[in-house]
Design a protein around this motif. Sequence first.
Motif, PDB file in Angstrom:
ATOM      1  N   VAL A   1       0.863  -1.182   0.000  1.00 32.22           N
ATOM      2  CA  VAL A   1       0.000   0.000   0.000  1.00 32.22           C
ATOM      3  C   VAL A   1       0.898   1.229   0.000  1.00 32.22           C
ATOM      4  N   ARG A   2       0.618   2.142  -0.891  1.00 31.23           N
ATOM      5  CA  ARG A   2       1.393   3.379  -0.976  1.00 31.23           C
ATOM      6  C   ARG A   2       0.480   4.578  -0.750  1.00 31.23           C
TER       7      ARG A   2
ATOM      8  N   SER B   1      -4.325   4.024   2.451  1.00 31.45           N
ATOM      9  CA  SER B   1      -3.572   4.782   1.452  1.00 31.45           C
ATOM     10  C   SER B   1      -3.751   6.280   1.659  1.00 31.45           C
ATOM     11  N   ARG B   2      -4.966   6.703   1.967  1.00 32.76           N
ATOM     12  CA  ARG B   2      -5.232   8.134   2.225  1.00 32.76           C
ATOM     13  C   ARG B   2      -4.565   8.577   3.525  1.00 32.76           C
TER      14      ARG B   2
ATOM     15  N   ALA C   1       5.339   5.728   5.407  1.00 38.44           N
ATOM     16  CA  ALA C   1       5.493   4.949   4.177  1.00 38.44           C
ATOM     17  C   ALA C   1       6.903   5.061   3.615  1.00 38.44           C
ATOM     18  N   GLY C   2       7.826   5.648   4.380  1.00 44.40           N
ATOM     19  CA  GLY C   2       9.193   5.832   3.911  1.00 44.40           C
ATOM     20  C   GLY C   2      10.130   4.756   4.409  1.00 44.40           C
TER      21      GLY C   2
ATOM     22  N   VAL D   1       3.984   0.380   2.478  1.00 43.12           N
ATOM     23  CA  VAL D   1       3.836  -0.494   3.638  1.00 43.12           C
ATOM     24  C   VAL D   1       3.217  -1.802   3.177  1.00 43.12           C
ATOM     25  N   GLU D   2       3.044  -2.726   4.105  1.00 41.31           N
ATOM     26  CA  GLU D   2       2.369  -3.980   3.794  1.00 41.31           C
ATOM     27  C   GLU D   2       1.068  -4.090   4.574  1.00 41.31           C
TER      28      GLU D   2
END
Length: 489
Positions: A40-41, A92-93, A102-103, A122-123
């Motif tokens: 998921v980004r 995602s939002r 997410a880095g 992330v997963e």
Amino acid sequence: MAQMLPAMTMLDAASAIMPKQPICVEAPASGITVLSRQPVRPDGPPSAIGDLTLSVSDLPMLSCHYIQKGLFFPAPDVPMASLVSLLVSTLSRALAIFPALAGRLVTLPDDRVVIRCNDAGVEFHHAVAPALSLDDFLVPNADVPTKLTKDLFPMDRTVSYDGHRRPLTSFQLTVLGDGAVFIGVVANHAVVDGTSFWHFYNTWAGLCRGASPKLPDFRRNFFGESTAVLRFAGGVGPAVTFDPDAPVRERIFHFSGDAIRELKAMANRWSPSAGQDAEVYGKMAHDPKNPQLVRGEVSSFQSLCAQIWISTTRARKRLAADATTTLRLAVNCRHRLRPAISSAYFGNAIQSAPTTATVAELASNDLRWAASKLNASLAAYGDDAIRGVAAAWQAAPRCFPLGNPDGAVVTMGSSNRFPMYEGNDFGWGRPLAVRSGRANKFDGKMSAFPGRAGDGSVDIEVCLAPDTMAALLRDEEFMQYVSCPSHLL
């Protein structure tokens, strides 16, 4: 208990959202099976935040496990495929609001460690446990079934330094056989403290039900000017500073609002007798020449922690009378600094405040005495103390020495003020219970959770050596304050 869902129904629902690439289904002994993993980004354009330098409060946490916390919820009233889709899209939002999560960690040529907000992602794991129900996890008057709870979280016992090569957060939805679900979050402890962790969890839940988010503050204004670094030879990261395989028993003790109010009343009653002795003692307590006695009202939580400190020390039968015992409380520094920093400051803004006494002193004095010691320590932990600790660390940087090397420490983490139940409704009902994984647990490690009822009750997750836990459970003075929360009866 709700009706158990057929295992094949759950598997069919999950297969509708599994990614196209082959997935190796895992089936550990706990009966919790991971059916799918998907990256998921963050939603939207690439993050413009860039690099966030780890602070003097972040860097020591590189040797700690990732935080593992999550919540049980009642059975959702939507198809499982729709639920997974909703959680992934809102995650995602939420990551777009918290791009640091997410880095990845990056060590720069000058040895500074930064969070690179590069949208690496992330997963999200989807797991099922068709043979398990809430009753298997929320067992009144019993130890936490850690062989089950450990599989509610991905990235078990991952050390925060590993965020250089692994996601900084991971997520797992576990669907039980009775339809109840658990949403577990794993977050790098060098990136977030408990305040930031629950800020994110609240944001994600709020997006699911259409609420407007409270934005995090990414300014590096918690000793952000520091140039101190931690160096690791050969790029090999640190290990945790305690033995994660040492045997411990884990139990959650519930303290009702009435029990805590009783403890607070005892902690603030200066003398057991009335008359001249009480008057003299009261004057001494407000005499500036007696700094250990000068204090304000002991809070409810301080009263509870003092009783736990006394009882745990008494249960440690092998401690010598002249041994020094320490109660450490995690302190949120955001509002204690002058000027204060934002309550939405993202990152670690915590320190560990110690209170010490000998075993004999705790044994020979009452709750008022121990609570007064704790109150004085916390009252003194203001701007000067925080800056002093930060300056000392910058002069000699090191990883945070988490653990209990002398067997006489009680470490209280988390907070009964964190919004674990408040604000974490994803749209189908309030959480039923909070649970954690195996991260950062050792003899004497405790975590405070708010009671679900919101009536001033508190749950304390207690990890102790087996013989100490057995002695604590036989301590009538301690156990008289322990009860079973009404929603588990």
